[in-house]
Design an enzyme around this catalytic site. Structure first.
Site, mmCIF file in Angstrom:
data_model
loop_
_atom_site.group_PDB
_atom_site.id
_atom_site.type_symbol
_atom_site.label_atom_id
_atom_site.label_comp_id
_atom_site.label_asym_id
_atom_site.label_seq_id
_atom_site.Cartn_x
_atom_site.Cartn_y
_atom_site.Cartn_z
ATOM 1 N N SER A 1 0.867 -1.196 0.000
ATOM 2 C CA SER A 1 0.000 0.000 0.000
ATOM 3 C C SER A 1 0.892 1.230 0.000
ATOM 4 C CB SER A 1 -0.848 -0.017 1.279
ATOM 5 O OG SER A 1 -1.485 1.227 1.481
ATOM 6 N N TYR B 1 -2.273 -1.391 10.419
ATOM 7 C CA TYR B 1 -2.209 -1.481 8.944
ATOM 8 C C TYR B 1 -0.868 -0.956 8.437
ATOM 9 C CZ TYR B 1 -3.966 -1.075 4.115
ATOM 10 O OH TYR B 1 -4.151 -1.201 2.755
HETATM 11 P P1 NAD Z 1 -11.610 -6.029 -0.386
HETATM 12 O O1 NAD Z 1 -12.230 -6.037 0.950
HETATM 13 O O2 NAD Z 1 -12.431 -5.609 -1.574
HETATM 14 O O3 NAD Z 1 -10.988 -7.469 -0.694
HETATM 15 C C1 NAD Z 1 -10.283 -8.155 0.297
HETATM 16 C C2 NAD Z 1 -10.307 -9.615 -0.043
HETATM 17 O O4 NAD Z 1 -9.602 -10.321 0.991
HETATM 18 C C3 NAD Z 1 -11.716 -10.198 -0.105
HETATM 19 O O5 NAD Z 1 -11.764 -11.168 -1.130
HETATM 20 C C4 NAD Z 1 -11.859 -10.852 1.267
HETATM 21 O O6 NAD Z 1 -12.795 -11.902 1.255
HETATM 22 C C5 NAD Z 1 -10.437 -11.354 1.471
HETATM 23 N N1 NAD Z 1 -10.107 -11.645 2.864
HETATM 24 C C6 NAD Z 1 -10.332 -10.893 3.964
HETATM 25 N N2 NAD Z 1 -9.916 -11.544 5.061
HETATM 26 C C7 NAD Z 1 -9.415 -12.730 4.649
HETATM 27 C C8 NAD Z 1 -8.857 -13.856 5.315
HETATM 28 N N3 NAD Z 1 -8.752 -13.898 6.650
HETATM 29 N N4 NAD Z 1 -8.449 -14.904 4.560
HETATM 30 C C9 NAD Z 1 -8.589 -14.903 3.213
HETATM 31 N N5 NAD Z 1 -9.110 -13.872 2.532
HETATM 32 C C10 NAD Z 1 -9.517 -12.799 3.245
HETATM 33 O O7 NAD Z 1 -10.314 -5.109 -0.246
HETATM 34 P P2 NAD Z 1 -9.358 -4.455 -1.340
HETATM 35 O O8 NAD Z 1 -9.573 -2.996 -1.229
HETATM 36 O O9 NAD Z 1 -9.460 -5.119 -2.645
HETATM 37 O O10 NAD Z 1 -7.927 -4.782 -0.690
HETATM 38 C C11 NAD Z 1 -7.093 -5.819 -1.142
HETATM 39 C C12 NAD Z 1 -5.670 -5.550 -0.699
HETATM 40 O O11 NAD Z 1 -5.223 -4.322 -1.254
HETATM 41 C C13 NAD Z 1 -5.513 -5.432 0.814
HETATM 42 O O12 NAD Z 1 -4.315 -6.043 1.238
HETATM 43 C C14 NAD Z 1 -5.454 -3.917 1.025
HETATM 44 O O13 NAD Z 1 -4.722 -3.590 2.167
HETATM 45 C C15 NAD Z 1 -4.722 -3.499 -0.234
HETATM 46 N N6 NAD Z 1 -4.926 -2.090 -0.571
HETATM 47 C C16 NAD Z 1 -6.181 -1.605 -0.862
HETATM 48 C C17 NAD Z 1 -6.335 -0.256 -1.183
HETATM 49 C C18 NAD Z 1 -7.682 0.344 -1.550
HETATM 50 O O14 NAD Z 1 -7.783 1.587 -1.660
HETATM 51 N N7 NAD Z 1 -8.717 -0.427 -1.768
HETATM 52 C C19 NAD Z 1 -5.222 0.591 -1.181
HETATM 53 C C20 NAD Z 1 -3.968 0.059 -0.885
HETATM 54 C C21 NAD Z 1 -3.825 -1.281 -0.582
#
Ligand code: NAD
Length: 257
Positions: A139, A152
């Site tokens: 991130s 985080y």
């Molecule tokens: P999201 O909530 O849309 O997707 C998260 C996914 O992880 C889902 O499929 C969920 O079911 C799964 N998950 C959650 N807990 C779990 C567990 N214990 N075991 C297995 N799977 C699990 O979130 P996102 O926004 O797509 O985020 C995905 C990654 O990207 C994360 O690591 C997040 O930190 C990172 N990220 C997101 C953003 C953003 O703005 N959305 C920015 C930077 C980094």
């Protein structure tokens, strides 16, 4: 760019960035293994749909990334892992002295420790295959900090550090390890926060997006899951063979500030 014959495991890939990355890897020809901690019919349907859309093998494997044995079992069940995308992640926002211990532990387990466990299980398979790509979805918070996101930010900085170690331990082999650092991406997780934030600040949807969410993102645009998927595909390409142990920001200029 063809990833035919490669098997990719993407943790946390039933929604958002993980799903976007899995789709782009499948579009490039990779067999994909989707994952989350649930085991619903719709999870398996999602894999089936991706397989049909891109003409690749796709399956869903349930495994809770909070549990070390399930992280390792995910990779072992797959039997092959040429591309490992560590994406599963959760968030909790609270001041340090009020941060619930169980939330701290869950974020460190899912966002950081799972990467150690899946990587440890995947490296022998990559070595056997003579090729591997490890892509850790960190991130902008792996490179910078914000208040109230202690667990985080710690987990994502840890993930960037672990990526460097992985790259050094595999430097003499045809295996690379890198971290992609997204800024704000309009995933279901972020979309769900908009209505409450509109109420809290008495703002329109557009004002919330521009003045609250994209305040630190100079492009004033969200990154997309397709752009993140495309970055992952690039990291799997021959052109990226010497890119290892580094971070690639996809953040509209956030970390240039
Ligand atoms: P999201 O909530 O849309 O997707 C998260 C996914 O992880 C889902 O499929 C969920 O079911 C799964 N998950 C959650 N807990 C779990 C567990 N214990 N075991 C297995 N799977 C699990 O979130 P996102 O926004 O797509 O985020 C995905 C990654 O990207 C994360 O690591 C997040 O930190 C990172 N990220 C997101 C953003 C953003 O703005 N959305 C920015 C930077 C980094």
């Amino acid at each position: 760019m063809s990833l035919n014959g490669k098997t990719a495991i993407v943790t946390g890939s039933t929604s958002g960035i993980g799903l976007g990355v899995a789709r782009e890897l499948a579009r490039a020809g990779a067999s994909v293994i989707l994952n989350s901690f649930t085991d619903r019919e719709e999870d398996h349907d999602l894999a089936r749909e991706i397989g049909e859309e891109f003409g690749v093998t796709a399956r869903y494997v349930s495994a809770d990334m909070a549990k070390p044995d399930q992280c390792r079992a995910l990779v072992e069940t797959a039997g092959a892992c040429d591309i490992l995308v560590n994406n599963a992640g959760i968030q909790h926002v609270a001041a340090i002295e009020e941060f619930p211990v169980e939330k701290w532990d869950a974020i460190i387990a899912i966002n950081l420790s799972s990467t150690f466990h899946t990587t440890a299980a995947a490296l022998p398979l990559m070595r056997k295959a003579g090729w591997g790509r490890i892509i850790n979805i960190a991130s902008a918070h792996g490179l910078t900090a914000s208040p109230y996101k202690g667990a985080y930010v710690a987990a994502k900085h840890g993930m960037v550090g672990f990526t460097k170690v992985t790259a050094l331990e595999t430097a003499r082999e045809p295996i690379t390890a890198n971290a992609i650092c997204p800024g704000y991406v309009l995933t279901p997780l972020v979309e769900d926060q908009i209505p409450d934030t509109m109420k809290e600040y008495d703002m329109s949807r557009e004002e919330v997006i521009e003045q609250v969410m994209l305040e630190r993102q100079p492009s004033k645009e969200f990154a997309t899951v397709e752009e993140l998927g495309g970055t992952a595909v690039f990291l799997c390409s021959d052109a990226a063979a010497q890119i290892t142990g580094t971070t690639i920001s996809v953040d509209g200029g956030w970390t240039a500030l």
